[in-house]
Design a protein around this motif. Sequence first.
Motif, short mmCIF file in Angstrom:
data_model
loop_
_atom_site.label_atom_id
_atom_site.label_comp_id
_atom_site.label_asym_id
_atom_site.label_seq_id
_atom_site.Cartn_x
_atom_site.Cartn_y
_atom_site.Cartn_z
N PHE A 397 66.97 19.51 46.30
CA PHE A 397 66.90 18.56 45.18
C PHE A 397 68.26 17.96 44.81
O PHE A 397 68.36 17.15 43.89
N LYS A 398 69.33 18.38 45.52
CA LYS A 398 70.67 17.83 45.30
C LYS A 398 71.21 18.12 43.89
O LYS A 398 71.94 17.32 43.31
N VAL A 399 70.84 19.27 43.36
CA VAL A 399 71.34 19.69 42.04
C VAL A 399 72.17 20.96 42.21
O VAL A 399 71.67 21.96 42.71
N LYS A 400 73.45 20.90 41.81
CA LYS A 400 74.32 22.06 41.93
C LYS A 400 74.15 22.99 40.73
O LYS A 400 74.09 22.54 39.59
N LYS A 401 74.05 24.29 41.03
CA LYS A 401 73.93 25.32 40.00
C LYS A 401 72.88 24.94 38.96
O LYS A 401 73.15 24.88 37.75
N ALA A 402 71.68 24.68 39.45
CA ALA A 402 70.58 24.27 38.57
C ALA A 402 70.23 25.36 37.56
O ALA A 402 69.92 25.06 36.40
N ILE A 403 70.30 26.62 37.99
CA ILE A 403 70.05 27.73 37.07
C ILE A 403 71.39 28.15 36.48
O ILE A 403 72.28 28.64 37.18
N ILE A 404 71.55 27.94 35.19
CA ILE A 404 72.82 28.23 34.52
C ILE A 404 73.02 29.73 34.36
O ILE A 404 74.07 30.27 34.66
N THR A 405 71.96 30.39 33.87
CA THR A 405 72.07 31.82 33.60
C THR A 405 70.70 32.42 33.47
O THR A 405 69.68 31.72 33.42
N SER A 406 70.66 33.74 33.40
CA SER A 406 69.43 34.48 33.14
C SER A 406 69.71 35.52 32.07
O SER A 406 70.71 36.24 32.14
N THR A 407 68.85 35.59 31.06
CA THR A 407 68.97 36.60 30.03
C THR A 407 67.61 36.81 29.40
O THR A 407 66.78 35.89 29.33
N ASN A 408 67.34 38.03 28.97
CA ASN A 408 66.06 38.35 28.33
C ASN A 408 64.86 37.98 29.20
O ASN A 408 63.85 37.48 28.71
N SER A 409 65.00 38.18 30.52
CA SER A 409 63.94 37.89 31.50
C SER A 409 63.62 36.40 31.59
O SER A 409 62.52 36.01 31.97
N GLN A 410 64.58 35.56 31.25
CA GLN A 410 64.36 34.11 31.25
C GLN A 410 65.46 33.41 32.04
O GLN A 410 66.63 33.77 31.94
N PHE A 411 65.06 32.40 32.80
CA PHE A 411 66.00 31.53 33.50
C PHE A 411 66.24 30.27 32.66
O PHE A 411 65.29 29.64 32.19
#
Length: 554
Positions: A397-411
Motif C-alpha cells: 500500500f506504499k505506507v511506511k510504519k502504518a501501525i504506530i503502536t500497540s497497547t491494551n490489545s489494540q493496534f
Amino acid sequence: MMKRFILLFTVLALFSTGSMAQKKPAPAKKTSSTTLNRPKLVIGLVVDQMRWDYLYRYYNRYSEGGFKRMVNEGFSAENTFIPYTPTYTACGHSSIYTGSVPAINGIIGNDWYDPQLKRGVYCAEDTTVKTVGSDTRAGLMSPKNMLTTTITDELRLATNFKSKVIGISLKDRGSILPAGHSANAAYWYDGGTGDWITSTHYMTQLPTWLTDYNKLKMADKYFDKNWNTLYPIETYNQSTADDKEYEGKSRGEQTPTFPHPFKLYAGKNYDMIKSSPYGNTMTLELAKLAINAEKLGQSGSTDFLAVSCSATDYVGHQYGPNSIEAEDTYLRLDQDLEQFFNYLDTKIGKGNYLIFLSADHGAAHVPGFMAENKLPGGLFNDSPVIKSLNTTIEEKFKVKKAIITSTNSQFYFNHQAIKDANADFDAIKSLTIETLKEQDGIMDAVDLSKLASSTLPEPIKKAITNGYNARRSGDVYYILKSNYFEGGKTGTTHGAWFPYDSHIPCVFMGWNVKPGKTNKTHYMTDIAATLAAMLHIQMPSGCIGEPITELTHQ
C-alpha cells in the motif's frame, strides 16, 4: 528526637488494636422518618488483583475477624463481573467508583496512545500540578483524565462539600481515581523516597501527621523483618512447591523462595515494599492514622475513605496465583483486615460505618503452571506481528510504519500517512485482522469501527464495546485465547474478559447491611449505584450500573 519517639509510640498503639480498651460502641442513633439516615463513614476497600475465588480458596485459614467476617456478617454478590475489557487497574478503580465503563469515563487502560497528542498517556498524569511531599516527579498526578464524576464526588455534592473524602493506596491511580475530582486528599507512595505524597491538585503541603509519619521511614522497619511465611511452610497446601521456574526472583535472590531477604533493600530500594505483604500492612496503618488525624466519621456528615491494597497485585505479577507467596500475602492481609475492622468498631462504632470489598481485576494462571498440569495457556508477543505487517503494508500500500503502536490489545494506525498515500484503510485493516487470526494464541480480531456487525459472541462484543472510547481507543482489537497473555515466562498478568480476570468479589458489611448472598449476575458498575441508593444521593454522572436490590431491599 522525643517527638519522633512519641509519634512512633502513638503509631504502634494505634495499630495494636488488641491493646486498645474495648469500649462498647455506641449504637447508631435512631432517627424519625423525616430525618435522613446515613452512616458516619463509608470505606471502599479494593484489593488489587483479588480473584473472586480467593474469598473461599483460603477460607479455612482466615481468621474469624477478617475476610471470613465480611463473608459471614456481610452481603455478598457472588456473581459479580467486570463488564468491559481490557481489565486493568486504572479501569477497575475508575469503574467501581464512577459506576461507569471506559467508553464513558475515558479511563481505557493504565496507559494508552492518544492519536491527537501523538504520544502515550498515563491515566493519572498531569504536568500542570506539582509533587507535594517529595522532590520527585511521582506527584505529577491528578484525576483530570477521568471524564465523569465518582460516587465520592457525588457524596461531596450531596452534602454541600461538608463530607470529607480521602484516597489512600501505594499506587497513585489506586488512590486518585477512587477519591474523585473534588476529594480533600489522595495520598500515594513514592517508591523513590519511601514517603507518602500527594499533588497540588489537593494541597500545597502535607498535613503534619503525614509529614511526621514519613519521618519514621516505616518501610525500613518492615524490611528489617525480611519476609518469611506466617505459618510453617509445609502447611501451605493451597499452593505449589516453593521453588518454581515460572516464579520471578527479586533483586539479590538466587531463587524465588522463602525467606525473601528484604533487609537488602532497607534505606536503598523503597519501591520493593510494594512487592511484599508489608505494603498492605502499611497502607491500612495509614488508613487508621487518617481516620484518627482527619477525624473521619466525626463531622456530622458522612465521610468516605477509599483504600486500595496494591501489594497483592505486585506479588501476583511476580509469583502468580498458585504460589506460596500469594497464599501468605492473603493470610497476612486477612490479619491486617481483622485489626482494621476492630479499629473501626472501636473508633467509629460497629453499625455506624459501611464498608464494601471488591477488586479492580483478577489474574490468569501462569502459563508454566498450566503446562505443568496439562491445561491450556501460553504467551503472545505482538511485536513481531507489527514488524511483519508494517513491512507488508509498505510493500502493498506504499505506507511506511502504518501501525504506530500497540497497547491494551489494540493496534493504532497512522491515519494521516494512510490518507496521504491514498491507500485503502479498510483493506489495510482487513489484512491486519486476517494476519492476526493466523497467530497462535489469538482467538479473533475485529475492526473496532465495525464492531456491531462482527461475528464475535455477544458477551465479548459487549465487553469490547464498553471498553472502547472513540477519542482514545485504537483501530483493531485482538482477543487472545483462554489463559494466553502478553508477558514474560514468570509471574502472571490480567486484562482479558475471561472469568479468571473479570469475576471479582463484591461484599458489603456494616451499616444497614444484613447477612446474605445472591448468585444473580451483577457487575462492577453496580457498586456505585448501590451506594447511591443506600446513601440517598445522586448516581455519578456516567453511571450505568443498577442497585443490588437484594441488598437495598432488605
